[in-house]
Design a protein around this motif. Structure first.
Motif, PDB file in Angstrom:
ATOM      1  N   VAL A 167       0.977  -1.237   0.030  1.00 52.57           N
ATOM      2  CA  VAL A 167       0.104  -0.138   0.037  1.00 52.57           C
ATOM      3  C   VAL A 167       0.726   1.316   0.129  1.00 52.57           C
ATOM      4  O   VAL A 167       0.723   2.162  -0.895  1.00 52.57           O
ATOM      5  N   LEU A 168       1.848   1.324   0.640  1.00 52.56           N
ATOM      6  CA  LEU A 168       2.845   2.395   0.899  1.00 52.56           C
ATOM      7  C   LEU A 168       3.420   2.706  -0.464  1.00 52.56           C
ATOM      8  O   LEU A 168       3.637   3.813  -0.692  1.00 52.56           O
ATOM      9  N   LEU A 169       3.977   1.648  -1.043  1.00 55.16           N
ATOM     10  CA  LEU A 169       4.507   1.915  -2.263  1.00 55.16           C
ATOM     11  C   LEU A 169       3.698   2.447  -3.283  1.00 55.16           C
ATOM     12  O   LEU A 169       4.068   3.159  -4.221  1.00 55.16           O
ATOM     13  N   HIS A 170       2.418   2.049  -3.156  1.00 59.19           N
ATOM     14  CA  HIS A 170       1.409   2.701  -4.260  1.00 59.19           C
ATOM     15  C   HIS A 170       1.258   4.183  -4.009  1.00 59.19           C
ATOM     16  O   HIS A 170       0.958   4.829  -4.666  1.00 59.19           O
ATOM     17  N   GLN A 171       1.006   4.654  -2.623  1.00 58.05           N
ATOM     18  CA  GLN A 171       0.719   5.746  -2.262  1.00 58.05           C
ATOM     19  C   GLN A 171       1.815   6.722  -2.040  1.00 58.05           C
ATOM     20  O   GLN A 171       1.624   8.092  -1.771  1.00 58.05           O
ATOM     21  N   THR A 172       2.994   6.438  -2.373  1.00 67.27           N
ATOM     22  CA  THR A 172       4.205   7.280  -1.741  1.00 67.27           C
ATOM     23  C   THR A 172       4.154   8.415  -2.986  1.00 67.27           C
ATOM     24  O   THR A 172       4.054   8.217  -4.113  1.00 67.27           O
ATOM     25  N   PRO A 173       4.517   9.579  -2.567  1.00 69.75           N
ATOM     26  CA  PRO A 173       4.006  10.631  -3.548  1.00 69.75           C
ATOM     27  C   PRO A 173       5.220  10.899  -4.828  1.00 69.75           C
ATOM     28  O   PRO A 173       4.892  11.399  -5.778  1.00 69.75           O
ATOM     29  N   HIS A 174       6.511  10.435  -4.629  1.00 70.71           N
ATOM     30  CA  HIS A 174       7.365  10.741  -5.439  1.00 70.71           C
ATOM     31  C   HIS A 174       7.802   9.100  -6.267  1.00 70.71           C
ATOM     32  O   HIS A 174       8.600   8.597  -5.654  1.00 70.71           O
ATOM     33  N   GLN A 175       7.023   8.798  -7.146  1.00 70.58           N
ATOM     34  CA  GLN A 175       7.210   7.560  -7.843  1.00 70.58           C
ATOM     35  C   GLN A 175       8.148   7.512  -8.701  1.00 70.58           C
ATOM     36  O   GLN A 175       9.026   8.557  -9.080  1.00 70.58           O
ATOM     37  N   PHE A 176       8.786   6.274  -9.215  1.00 66.60           N
ATOM     38  CA  PHE A 176       9.665   6.216 -10.342  1.00 66.60           C
ATOM     39  C   PHE A 176       9.277   4.987 -11.016  1.00 66.60           C
ATOM     40  O   PHE A 176       8.425   4.206 -10.707  1.00 66.60           O
ATOM     41  N   HIS A 177       9.901   4.882 -12.240  1.00 65.56           N
ATOM     42  CA  HIS A 177       9.379   3.681 -13.396  1.00 65.56           C
ATOM     43  C   HIS A 177       9.714   2.427 -12.690  1.00 65.56           C
ATOM     44  O   HIS A 177      10.953   2.392 -12.151  1.00 65.56           O
ATOM     45  N   GLY A 178       8.868   1.528 -12.459  1.00 63.73           N
ATOM     46  CA  GLY A 178       8.806   0.178 -12.142  1.00 63.73           C
ATOM     47  C   GLY A 178       8.502  -0.055 -10.596  1.00 63.73           C
ATOM     48  O   GLY A 178       8.290  -1.063 -10.089  1.00 63.73           O
ATOM     49  N   LEU A 179       8.119   1.144  -9.794  1.00 68.07           N
ATOM     50  CA  LEU A 179       7.859   1.221  -8.449  1.00 68.07           C
ATOM     51  C   LEU A 179       6.243   0.298  -8.480  1.00 68.07           C
ATOM     52  O   LEU A 179       6.229  -0.312  -7.553  1.00 68.07           O
ATOM     53  N   PRO A 180       5.286   0.724  -9.500  1.00 70.41           N
ATOM     54  CA  PRO A 180       4.224  -0.248  -9.418  1.00 70.41           C
ATOM     55  C   PRO A 180       4.268  -1.664  -9.346  1.00 70.41           C
ATOM     56  O   PRO A 180       3.814  -2.536  -8.868  1.00 70.41           O
ATOM     57  N   THR A 181       5.367  -2.018 -10.377  1.00 72.89           N
ATOM     58  CA  THR A 181       5.819  -3.412 -10.589  1.00 72.89           C
ATOM     59  C   THR A 181       6.060  -4.085  -9.306  1.00 72.89           C
ATOM     60  O   THR A 181       5.827  -5.090  -8.813  1.00 72.89           O
TER      61      THR A 181
END
Length: 377
Positions: free
Chosen positions: A30-44
């Motif tokens: 859940v935290l990785l989905h909601q963290t404000p500063h995303q990077f490519h591959g984080l959703p994976t």
């Protein structure tokens, strides 16, 4: 012990507390989905962690079912068969009652992640399924809170050596109904979303008020008896969860209400939009709840650091109690940063995310190391 199969060696050691492992992995997803500063591959990465969480939850549940369905073989004649409570309900010691609700908390994170990672890729059927799961979860969590809330004092069961904050665990699952409503309602039609928001608010209020009662008991114990022994200090972080998830629930439900509620849902207040008032009040109330969560986090952190500094504590499975509540604290900080339009707070949330992921990885490594050591023995 030659008569015990390798599988039975593992399943016989599984308790309700093991669900804290699944709970922690689900919270990190859940935290990785909601963290404000995303990077490519984080959703994976978040999706992979969610899948592992599903595997963990299923494995723990199957282990408990196996222990309940198949009586252990080879017990010594003078020991006798295990009791119904020990074998089927997995209540080997009275304090185990307090940790049974963790299974519901872990299931709630599965629902959160299903909404986050599954809804964009599935049809309307998943949204309707999640709506049904919300009401099933809410009913079961309220029933469990009522049963344990009566049974525990009826049997004079106490947390024994645990920190008194574990008394809040029976009332924690209803609290997550509010968080769940905030996550699911934006995808629901107004006809389904409005009852969900009302039910979530009701459950969130009930759980948080019960937390305040338990918090007073815990503070009283600290004031009279001092800090808990080092081995039980990780449980102090459980207190961080209720105010943190109340922030998440209030803000997310109020934000969903802006989209789903009629303009004047409370008809007697016809000069303002009901949902706008709810959102302003939710954000304002969240500020002082965040301070409470920060104070409780600081108390737990200082207590743990003191134990680590003097080497009076070693890793035990109870350390998983730290992960999910602190994850809630990070998520609450991120929500406040978003609704206060504060980029510095969002960067603080990103830094806290990095710290939390490191903590989760460290505890995971310690747990694997401990399991490996036991197998070697």
């Amino acid at each position: 012990m030659h008569w015990i199969s390798p599988i039975r060696r593992v399943t016989s050691s599984v308790t309700w507390g093991w669900y804290a492992i699944s709970l922690s992995w689900g919270g990190i997803a859940v935290l990785l989905h909601q963290t404000p500063h995303q990077f490519h591959g984080l959703p994976t990465i978040g999706t992979i962690i969610f899948i592992v969480d599903l595997v963990l939850y299923t494995a723990i549940t199957l282990a408990l079912l196996l222990e309940a369905a198949v009586p252990p073989e080879g017990s010594k004649p003078w020991e006798g068969p295990p009791s119904f409570a020990a074998r089927v309900l997995h209540i080997k010691q009275p304090p185990d009652l307090f940790f049974a609700p963790i299974s519901l908390l872990a299931f709630a994170t599965i629902i959160f992640n299903t909404s986050y990672y599954g809804t964009p890729h599935c049809g309307r059927w998943l949204i309707l399924t999640l709506n049904a799961l919300f009401w099933v979860y809410t009913g079961v969590s309220l029933l469990l809170a009522l049963v344990l809330g009566w049974w525990i004092p009826y049997t004079r069961t106490t947390p024994a050596d645990h920190y008194p904050i574990v008394n809040v665990l029976p009332y924690f699952p209803p609290m997550l109904s509010g968080t769940m409503a905030g996550v699911l309602a934006p995808h629901q039609a107004p006809a389904q979303a409005i009852p969900m928001l009302v039910g979530g608010t009701t459950m969130q209020g009930f759980g948080f008020l019960m937390f305040l009662v338990v918090l007073v008991q815990s503070c009283s114990a600290v004031g009279t008896e001092g800090l808990p022994i080092p081995a039980h200090r990780p449980e102090m972080f459980i207190a961080v969860g209720p105010p943190s998830f109340t922030i998440i629930a209030m803000i997310s439900m109020a934000a969903a209400a802006v989209e789903k509620l009629p303009t004047h849902y409370i008809s007697s207040a016809s000069s303002v939009r009901t949902a706008d008032v709810l959102l302003v009040v939710a954000v304002a109330a969240s500020l002082f709840l965040w301070t409470l969560a920060f104070f409780l986090f600081g108390m737990g952190a200082l207590s743990m650091l003191e134990s680590l500094w003097h080497r009076t504590i070693r890793f035990e499975q109870i350390w998983w109690c730290m992960v999910f509540p602190i994850t809630g604290f990070v998520l609450a900080t991120i929500d406040l940063g978003e609704y206060l339009n504060s980029e510095p707070i969002l960067w603080v949330g990103t830094g806290m995310t990095l710290f939390q992921v490191c903590l989760w990885l460290a505890i995971t490594i310690c747990q694997l190391w401990e399991w490996g050591g036991k197998r070697a023995i």
